[in-house]
Design a protein around this motif. Structure first.
Motif, PDB file in Angstrom:
ATOM      1  N   ASP A  70      27.860   4.917   9.280  1.00 24.34           N
ATOM      2  CA  ASP A  70      27.644   5.741  10.479  1.00 24.34           C
ATOM      3  C   ASP A  70      26.251   5.484  11.040  1.00 24.34           C
ATOM      4  O   ASP A  70      26.076   5.254  12.250  1.00 24.34           O
ATOM      5  N   LYS A  71      25.262   5.553  10.159  1.00 24.35           N
ATOM      6  CA  LYS A  71      23.875   5.472  10.606  1.00 24.35           C
ATOM      7  C   LYS A  71      23.518   4.090  11.140  1.00 24.35           C
ATOM      8  O   LYS A  71      22.925   3.956  12.220  1.00 24.35           O
ATOM      9  N   LYS A  72      23.879   3.046  10.406  1.00 24.28           N
ATOM     10  CA  LYS A  72      23.497   1.699  10.830  1.00 24.28           C
ATOM     11  C   LYS A  72      24.224   1.268  12.104  1.00 24.28           C
ATOM     12  O   LYS A  72      23.657   0.560  12.944  1.00 24.28           O
ATOM     13  N   SER A  73      25.494   1.667  12.252  1.00 20.47           N
ATOM     14  CA  SER A  73      26.230   1.271  13.453  1.00 20.47           C
ATOM     15  C   SER A  73      25.701   1.991  14.689  1.00 20.47           C
ATOM     16  O   SER A  73      25.651   1.410  15.780  1.00 20.47           O
ATOM     17  N   GLU A  74      25.270   3.255  14.527  1.00 21.42           N
ATOM     18  CA  GLU A  74      24.646   3.922  15.680  1.00 21.42           C
ATOM     19  C   GLU A  74      23.293   3.302  15.989  1.00 21.42           C
ATOM     20  O   GLU A  74      22.932   3.124  17.164  1.00 21.42           O
ATOM     21  N   GLU A  75      22.554   2.949  14.961  1.00 24.84           N
ATOM     22  CA  GLU A  75      21.236   2.341  15.177  1.00 24.84           C
ATOM     23  C   GLU A  75      21.341   1.059  15.984  1.00 24.84           C
ATOM     24  O   GLU A  75      20.551   0.853  16.929  1.00 24.84           O
ATOM     25  N   ILE A  76      22.298   0.195  15.662  1.00 32.49           N
ATOM     26  CA  ILE A  76      22.407  -1.066  16.400  1.00 32.49           C
ATOM     27  C   ILE A  76      22.807  -0.829  17.843  1.00 32.49           C
ATOM     28  O   ILE A  76      22.306  -1.488  18.756  1.00 32.49           O
ATOM     29  N   MET A  77      23.686   0.145  18.080  1.00 36.45           N
ATOM     30  CA  MET A  77      24.073   0.439  19.467  1.00 36.45           C
ATOM     31  C   MET A  77      22.900   0.997  20.253  1.00 36.45           C
ATOM     32  O   MET A  77      22.689   0.628  21.424  1.00 36.45           O
ATOM     33  N   ARG A  78      22.113   1.858  19.639  1.00 37.54           N
ATOM     34  CA  ARG A  78      20.945   2.414  20.332  1.00 37.54           C
ATOM     35  C   ARG A  78      19.925   1.320  20.646  1.00 37.54           C
ATOM     36  O   ARG A  78      19.312   1.310  21.729  1.00 37.54           O
ATOM     37  N   GLU A  79      19.727   0.400  19.719  1.00 40.78           N
ATOM     38  CA  GLU A  79      18.788  -0.704  19.956  1.00 40.78           C
ATOM     39  C   GLU A  79      19.232  -1.562  21.138  1.00 40.78           C
ATOM     40  O   GLU A  79      18.423  -1.955  21.988  1.00 40.78           O
ATOM     41  N   LEU A  80      20.527  -1.865  21.191  1.00 37.60           N
ATOM     42  CA  LEU A  80      21.048  -2.682  22.280  1.00 37.60           C
ATOM     43  C   LEU A  80      20.912  -1.966  23.624  1.00 37.60           C
ATOM     44  O   LEU A  80      20.555  -2.582  24.635  1.00 37.60           O
ATOM     45  N   ILE A  81      21.185  -0.667  23.641  1.00 39.40           N
ATOM     46  CA  ILE A  81      21.101   0.093  24.893  1.00 39.40           C
ATOM     47  C   ILE A  81      19.661   0.181  25.391  1.00 39.40           C
ATOM     48  O   ILE A  81      19.383  -0.067  26.574  1.00 39.40           O
ATOM     49  N   THR A  82      18.744   0.538  24.504  1.00 35.75           N
ATOM     50  CA  THR A  82      17.350   0.699  24.944  1.00 35.75           C
ATOM     51  C   THR A  82      16.734  -0.635  25.372  1.00 35.75           C
ATOM     52  O   THR A  82      15.838  -0.667  26.214  1.00 35.75           O
ATOM     53  N   HIS A  83      17.221  -1.731  24.805  1.00 31.21           N
ATOM     54  CA  HIS A  83      16.729  -3.047  25.226  1.00 31.21           C
ATOM     55  C   HIS A  83      17.273  -3.425  26.595  1.00 31.21           C
ATOM     56  O   HIS A  83      16.535  -3.917  27.460  1.00 31.21           O
ATOM     57  N   GLU A  84      18.571  -3.187  26.823  1.00 28.93           N
ATOM     58  CA  GLU A  84      19.213  -3.594  28.077  1.00 28.93           C
ATOM     59  C   GLU A  84      18.961  -2.603  29.206  1.00 28.93           C
ATOM     60  O   GLU A  84      18.780  -2.987  30.360  1.00 28.93           O
ATOM     61  N   PHE A  85      18.941  -1.304  28.859  1.00 29.50           N
ATOM     62  CA  PHE A  85      18.798  -0.251  29.878  1.00 29.50           C
ATOM     63  C   PHE A  85      17.748   0.764  29.420  1.00 29.50           C
ATOM     64  O   PHE A  85      18.086   1.897  29.049  1.00 29.50           O
ATOM     65  N   PRO A  86      16.488   0.400  29.421  1.00 29.10           N
ATOM     66  CA  PRO A  86      15.450   1.293  28.894  1.00 29.10           C
ATOM     67  C   PRO A  86      15.337   2.618  29.644  1.00 29.10           C
ATOM     68  O   PRO A  86      14.819   3.595  29.085  1.00 29.10           O
ATOM     69  N   GLU A  87      15.814   2.654  30.879  1.00 30.15           N
ATOM     70  CA  GLU A  87      15.728   3.886  31.671  1.00 30.15           C
ATOM     71  C   GLU A  87      16.901   4.823  31.424  1.00 30.15           C
ATOM     72  O   GLU A  87      16.901   5.972  31.875  1.00 30.15           O
ATOM     73  N   HIS A  88      17.922   4.367  30.686  1.00 29.55           N
ATOM     74  CA  HIS A  88      19.103   5.191  30.419  1.00 29.55           C
ATOM     75  C   HIS A  88      18.837   6.169  29.278  1.00 29.55           C
ATOM     76  O   HIS A  88      17.966   5.950  28.440  1.00 29.55           O
ATOM     77  N   GLY A  89      19.633   7.236  29.236  1.00 25.87           N
ATOM     78  CA  GLY A  89      19.569   8.187  28.150  1.00 25.87           C
ATOM     79  C   GLY A  89      20.611   7.881  27.080  1.00 25.87           C
ATOM     80  O   GLY A  89      21.567   7.145  27.322  1.00 25.87           O
ATOM     81  N   ILE A  90      20.431   8.470  25.903  1.00 31.02           N
ATOM     82  CA  ILE A  90      21.372   8.299  24.793  1.00 31.02           C
ATOM     83  C   ILE A  90      21.543   9.644  24.089  1.00 31.02           C
ATOM     84  O   ILE A  90      20.555  10.330  23.803  1.00 31.02           O
ATOM     85  N   ILE A  91      22.785   9.989  23.805  1.00 34.02           N
ATOM     86  CA  ILE A  91      23.097  11.130  22.950  1.00 34.02           C
ATOM     87  C   ILE A  91      24.001  10.606  21.848  1.00 34.02           C
ATOM     88  O   ILE A  91      25.101  10.129  22.112  1.00 34.02           O
ATOM     89  N   GLY A  92      23.533  10.666  20.606  1.00 32.38           N
ATOM     90  CA  GLY A  92      24.305  10.149  19.490  1.00 32.38           C
ATOM     91  C   GLY A  92      24.510  11.204  18.415  1.00 32.38           C
ATOM     92  O   GLY A  92      23.682  12.108  18.247  1.00 32.38           O
ATOM     93  N   GLU A  93      25.593  11.079  17.689  1.00 31.63           N
ATOM     94  CA  GLU A  93      25.896  12.071  16.657  1.00 31.63           C
ATOM     95  C   GLU A  93      24.852  12.086  15.556  1.00 31.63           C
ATOM     96  O   GLU A  93      24.470  13.136  15.044  1.00 31.63           O
ATOM     97  N   ASP A 124      29.503   8.033  19.219  1.00 34.73           N
ATOM     98  CA  ASP A 124      29.987   8.512  17.927  1.00 34.73           C
ATOM     99  C   ASP A 124      30.320   7.264  17.115  1.00 34.73           C
ATOM    100  O   ASP A 124      31.367   6.640  17.318  1.00 34.73           O
ATOM    101  N   PRO A 125      29.436   6.849  16.219  1.00 28.92           N
ATOM    102  CA  PRO A 125      29.606   5.556  15.544  1.00 28.92           C
ATOM    103  C   PRO A 125      30.877   5.460  14.708  1.00 28.92           C
ATOM    104  O   PRO A 125      31.535   4.427  14.690  1.00 28.92           O
ATOM    105  N   ILE A 126      31.222   6.561  14.018  1.00 31.40           N
ATOM    106  CA  ILE A 126      32.500   6.613  13.300  1.00 31.40           C
ATOM    107  C   ILE A 126      33.129   7.972  13.566  1.00 31.40           C
ATOM    108  O   ILE A 126      32.699   8.984  12.997  1.00 31.40           O
ATOM    109  N   ASP A 127      34.112   7.994  14.440  1.00 36.59           N
ATOM    110  CA  ASP A 127      34.874   9.209  14.688  1.00 36.59           C
ATOM    111  C   ASP A 127      36.027   9.210  13.687  1.00 36.59           C
ATOM    112  O   ASP A 127      36.991   8.461  13.843  1.00 36.59           O
TER     113      ASP A 127
END
Length: 254
Positions: free
Chosen positions: A45-68, A84-87
Protein backbone atom coordinates in the motif's frame (compact mmCIF):
# COMPACT_ATOMS: atom_id res chain seq x y z
CA UNK A 1 -3.61 15.51 -27.85
CA UNK A 2 -6.29 17.23 -25.77
CA UNK A 3 -6.12 17.66 -22.01
CA UNK A 4 -8.27 14.65 -21.07
CA UNK A 5 -6.36 12.36 -23.44
CA UNK A 6 -3.09 13.48 -21.89
CA UNK A 7 -4.40 12.85 -18.38
CA UNK A 8 -5.66 9.39 -19.40
CA UNK A 9 -2.21 8.47 -20.68
CA UNK A 10 -0.72 9.63 -17.40
CA UNK A 11 -3.24 7.61 -15.35
CA UNK A 12 -2.16 4.51 -17.26
CA UNK A 13 1.44 5.27 -16.26
CA UNK A 14 0.38 5.52 -12.60
CA UNK A 15 -1.43 2.19 -12.91
CA UNK A 16 1.51 0.44 -14.54
CA UNK A 17 4.08 1.70 -12.05
CA UNK A 18 1.98 0.94 -8.97
CA UNK A 19 1.15 -2.50 -10.40
CA UNK A 20 4.84 -3.43 -10.52
CA UNK A 21 5.19 -2.78 -6.80
CA UNK A 22 1.94 -4.48 -5.78
CA UNK A 23 2.71 -7.64 -7.75
CA UNK A 24 6.15 -7.79 -6.16
CA UNK A 25 4.53 -8.26 -2.74
CA UNK A 26 1.42 -10.21 -3.74
CA UNK A 27 1.19 -13.59 -1.96
CA UNK A 28 4.51 -12.94 -0.26
CA UNK A 29 5.19 -13.06 3.47
CA UNK A 30 4.87 -9.43 4.55
CA UNK A 31 4.12 -7.54 7.75
CA UNK A 32 0.51 -6.36 8.13
CA UNK A 33 0.16 -3.23 10.27
CA UNK A 34 -3.05 -1.92 11.84
CA UNK A 35 -3.91 1.75 11.35
CA UNK A 36 -5.72 3.99 13.85
CA UNK A 37 -9.06 3.12 12.27
CA UNK A 38 -8.23 -0.59 12.73
CA UNK A 39 -7.90 -1.21 8.98
CA UNK A 40 -4.85 -3.10 7.70
CA UNK A 41 -1.98 -1.61 5.73
CA UNK A 42 1.10 -3.17 4.14
CA UNK A 43 4.35 -2.13 2.52
CA UNK A 44 2.64 -2.64 -0.85
CA UNK A 45 0.00 0.00 0.00
CA UNK A 46 2.64 2.47 1.11
CA UNK A 47 5.20 1.97 -1.66
CA UNK A 48 2.62 2.00 -4.47
CA UNK A 49 1.13 5.27 -3.21
CA UNK A 50 4.61 6.74 -2.84
CA UNK A 51 5.51 6.04 -6.47
CA UNK A 52 2.25 7.54 -7.73
CA UNK A 53 2.75 10.67 -5.63
CA UNK A 54 6.32 11.05 -6.92
CA UNK A 55 5.16 10.79 -10.52
CA UNK A 56 2.35 13.31 -10.00
CA UNK A 57 4.45 15.92 -8.21
CA UNK A 58 7.13 15.63 -10.90
CA UNK A 59 4.71 15.95 -13.83
CA UNK A 60 2.16 18.32 -12.26
CA UNK A 61 3.80 20.15 -9.33
CA UNK A 62 0.89 22.60 -9.12
CA UNK A 63 -1.70 19.82 -8.68
CA UNK A 64 -3.03 18.59 -5.35
CA UNK A 65 -3.00 15.02 -4.01
CA UNK A 66 -5.23 13.25 -1.50
CA UNK A 67 -4.07 9.73 -0.69
CA UNK A 68 -5.25 7.11 1.76
CA UNK A 69 -1.84 6.45 3.24
CA UNK A 70 -0.04 9.81 3.16
CA UNK A 71 -2.70 12.50 3.43
CA UNK A 72 -3.13 15.78 1.57
CA UNK A 73 -0.79 17.83 -0.56
CA UNK A 74 -1.86 21.22 -1.96
CA UNK A 75 -5.56 20.43 -1.23
CA UNK A 76 -6.87 23.76 -2.57
CA UNK A 77 -5.48 23.22 -6.09
CA UNK A 78 -7.77 23.38 -9.13
CA UNK A 79 -6.75 19.82 -10.07
CA UNK A 80 -6.49 17.14 -7.39
CA UNK A 81 -5.48 13.49 -7.65
CA UNK A 82 -7.28 11.08 -5.30
CA UNK A 83 -5.36 7.84 -4.66
CA UNK A 84 -6.22 4.53 -3.08
CA UNK A 85 -3.16 2.34 -3.75
CA UNK A 86 -4.89 -0.90 -2.75
CA UNK A 87 -8.67 -0.81 -2.50
CA UNK A 88 -9.30 -4.15 -0.82
CA UNK A 89 -6.20 -4.59 1.34
CA UNK A 90 -7.95 -7.40 3.22
CA UNK A 91 -8.31 -9.29 -0.07
CA UNK A 92 -4.68 -8.54 -0.93
CA UNK A 93 -3.30 -9.95 2.33
CA UNK A 94 -5.50 -13.05 1.94
CA UNK A 95 -4.07 -13.75 -1.50
CA UNK A 96 -7.33 -12.97 -3.29
CA UNK A 97 -6.90 -11.18 -6.66
CA UNK A 98 -10.14 -9.15 -6.39
CA UNK A 99 -8.54 -5.86 -5.27
CA UNK A 100 -7.42 -2.85 -7.22
CA UNK A 101 -5.82 0.56 -7.37
CA UNK A 102 -8.13 3.57 -7.59
CA UNK A 103 -7.06 6.82 -9.23
CA UNK A 104 -9.31 9.85 -9.67
CA UNK A 105 -8.65 13.31 -11.06
CA UNK A 106 -10.83 16.17 -9.83
CA UNK A 107 -11.19 19.59 -11.39
CA UNK A 108 -12.70 22.17 -9.04
CA UNK A 109 -13.74 19.30 -6.75
CA UNK A 110 -15.65 17.42 -9.47
CA UNK A 111 -14.29 14.04 -10.67
CA UNK A 112 -13.48 14.25 -14.39
CA UNK A 113 -11.49 11.02 -14.66
CA UNK A 114 -11.47 7.75 -12.76
CA UNK A 115 -9.65 4.44 -13.08
CA UNK A 116 -9.88 1.00 -11.52
CA UNK A 117 -6.70 -0.99 -12.09
CA UNK A 118 -6.70 -4.69 -11.16
CA UNK A 119 -2.97 -5.48 -10.97
CA UNK A 120 -3.16 -9.26 -10.67
CA UNK A 121 -5.83 -9.66 -13.36
CA UNK A 122 -4.20 -7.13 -15.74
CA UNK A 123 -7.48 -5.24 -16.18
CA UNK A 124 -7.36 -1.45 -16.58
CA UNK A 125 -10.74 0.30 -16.51
CA UNK A 126 -10.90 4.06 -17.09
CA UNK A 127 -13.85 6.42 -17.45
CA UNK A 128 -14.35 10.14 -18.10
CA UNK A 129 -18.11 10.38 -17.35
CA UNK A 130 -18.87 10.11 -21.09
CA UNK A 131 -17.32 6.74 -21.91
CA UNK A 132 -15.51 3.92 -20.13
CA UNK A 133 -12.90 1.58 -21.57
CA UNK A 134 -11.48 -1.73 -20.39
CA UNK A 135 -7.98 -2.34 -21.77
CA UNK A 136 -8.78 0.06 -24.61
CA UNK A 137 -12.23 -1.29 -25.53
CA UNK A 138 -15.47 0.50 -24.69
CA UNK A 139 -17.69 -1.17 -22.10
CA UNK A 140 -21.25 -0.52 -20.92
CA UNK A 141 -23.50 -1.58 -18.09
CA UNK A 142 -25.99 -4.41 -18.53
CA UNK A 143 -29.61 -3.66 -19.45
CA UNK A 144 -31.36 -4.88 -16.29
CA UNK A 145 -34.96 -3.70 -16.07
CA UNK A 146 -36.18 -5.67 -13.06
CA UNK A 147 -34.85 -6.16 -9.54
CA UNK A 148 -35.80 -9.84 -9.79
CA UNK A 149 -33.20 -10.28 -12.56
CA UNK A 150 -30.42 -8.37 -10.83
CA UNK A 151 -27.04 -9.48 -9.48
CA UNK A 152 -26.36 -7.64 -6.21
CA UNK A 153 -22.86 -7.18 -4.78
CA UNK A 154 -21.56 -5.71 -1.52
CA UNK A 155 -18.24 -5.58 0.32
CA UNK A 156 -19.08 -6.14 3.99
CA UNK A 157 -22.52 -7.23 5.24
CA UNK A 158 -21.87 -6.12 8.82
CA UNK A 159 -21.20 -2.53 7.74
CA UNK A 160 -24.87 -2.14 6.85
CA UNK A 161 -25.89 -2.86 10.42
CA UNK A 162 -23.19 -0.50 11.71
CA UNK A 163 -23.77 2.46 9.38
CA UNK A 164 -27.18 2.17 7.63
CA UNK A 165 -30.37 0.12 7.67
CA UNK A 166 -29.68 -3.63 7.62
CA UNK A 167 -33.38 -4.38 7.18
CA UNK A 168 -33.39 -2.46 3.91
CA UNK A 169 -30.47 -4.47 2.57
CA UNK A 170 -32.09 -7.75 3.66
CA UNK A 171 -35.26 -6.78 1.80
CA UNK A 172 -33.23 -6.06 -1.32
CA UNK A 173 -31.37 -9.38 -1.03
CA UNK A 174 -34.70 -11.24 -1.01
CA UNK A 175 -35.79 -9.52 -4.22
CA UNK A 176 -32.71 -9.99 -6.44
CA UNK A 177 -31.74 -12.99 -8.53
CA UNK A 178 -28.24 -13.42 -7.08
CA UNK A 179 -26.41 -11.95 -4.08
CA UNK A 180 -22.63 -12.16 -3.63
CA UNK A 181 -19.86 -10.30 -1.79
CA UNK A 182 -17.42 -9.71 -4.64
CA UNK A 183 -16.78 -6.29 -3.20
CA UNK A 184 -14.40 -3.36 -3.00
CA UNK A 185 -13.60 -1.80 -6.37
CA UNK A 186 -14.01 -5.17 -8.09
CA UNK A 187 -17.77 -4.97 -7.57
CA UNK A 188 -17.94 -1.62 -9.37
CA UNK A 189 -15.74 -3.03 -12.12
CA UNK A 190 -18.35 -5.80 -12.61
CA UNK A 191 -21.22 -3.30 -12.80
CA UNK A 192 -19.37 -1.08 -15.30
CA UNK A 193 -18.47 -4.04 -17.54
CA UNK A 194 -21.97 -5.53 -17.55
CA UNK A 195 -21.50 -8.57 -15.30
CA UNK A 196 -23.43 -7.31 -12.26
CA UNK A 197 -26.27 -4.87 -11.75
CA UNK A 198 -26.00 -3.40 -8.25
CA UNK A 199 -23.00 -2.63 -6.05
CA UNK A 200 -23.40 -0.98 -2.65
CA UNK A 201 -21.06 0.29 0.05
CA UNK A 202 -22.72 1.91 3.09
CA UNK A 203 -19.59 3.79 4.18
CA UNK A 204 -16.83 5.24 1.99
CA UNK A 205 -13.91 7.68 2.15
CA UNK A 206 -13.10 10.07 -0.73
CA UNK A 207 -10.28 7.80 -1.97
CA UNK A 208 -12.72 4.88 -2.06
CA UNK A 209 -15.41 6.55 -4.13
CA UNK A 210 -14.18 9.41 -6.35
CA UNK A 211 -12.68 7.18 -9.07
CA UNK A 212 -15.90 5.17 -9.32
CA UNK A 213 -18.04 8.10 -10.42
CA UNK A 214 -16.54 8.74 -13.91
CA UNK A 215 -16.26 4.98 -14.46
CA UNK A 216 -19.92 4.16 -13.75
CA UNK A 217 -21.21 7.30 -15.48
CA UNK A 218 -19.06 6.63 -18.53
CA UNK A 219 -20.40 3.08 -18.80
CA UNK A 220 -23.97 4.38 -18.89
CA UNK A 221 -24.86 3.48 -15.31
CA UNK A 222 -26.07 5.53 -12.38
CA UNK A 223 -24.15 6.26 -9.19
CA UNK A 224 -25.38 8.08 -6.08
CA UNK A 225 -24.94 7.98 -2.35
CA UNK A 226 -27.11 5.69 -0.20
CA UNK A 227 -30.01 8.14 -0.35
CA UNK A 228 -29.95 8.85 -4.07
CA UNK A 229 -28.04 12.12 -3.76
CA UNK A 230 -24.79 13.45 -5.25
CA UNK A 231 -22.05 10.90 -4.45
CA UNK A 232 -19.33 13.57 -4.49
CA UNK A 233 -20.81 15.05 -1.32
CA UNK A 234 -21.70 11.73 0.33
CA UNK A 235 -19.88 9.00 2.22
CA UNK A 236 -21.56 5.97 0.67
CA UNK A 237 -22.16 4.56 -2.81
CA UNK A 238 -24.94 2.82 -4.72
CA UNK A 239 -24.06 1.99 -8.33
CA UNK A 240 -26.43 0.32 -10.79
CA UNK A 241 -27.05 -0.11 -14.48
CA UNK A 242 -29.52 2.76 -14.17
CA UNK A 243 -33.06 1.56 -14.82
CA UNK A 244 -33.52 -0.06 -11.41
CA UNK A 245 -31.63 2.57 -9.45
CA UNK A 246 -34.57 4.48 -7.98
CA UNK A 247 -36.21 1.25 -6.85
CA UNK A 248 -32.97 0.07 -5.23
CA UNK A 249 -32.72 3.34 -3.28
CA UNK A 250 -36.35 3.05 -2.20
CA UNK A 251 -35.92 -0.52 -0.92
CA UNK A 252 -32.69 0.26 0.92
CA UNK A 253 -34.31 3.14 2.77
CA UNK A 254 -37.79 1.66 3.13
Amino acid sequence: MNEISYFKKFVKLLADESKKIIREYYRKEIVVETKDDFSPVTIADKKSEEIMRELITHEFPEHGIIGEEFGDYNPDAEYKWILDPIDGTKSFICGTPLFGTLVALLKNDEPILGAINLPVLDEFLIGDNKSTELNGKKVTVRNCENISSAVLLITDYMNFEKYRNLKGLDNLIRKVKLFRSWGDCYGYYLVATGYADIMIDPIMSPWDLMALIPVINGAGGKITDYYGDNPVKGNSIVATGGKIHDEVIRILNG
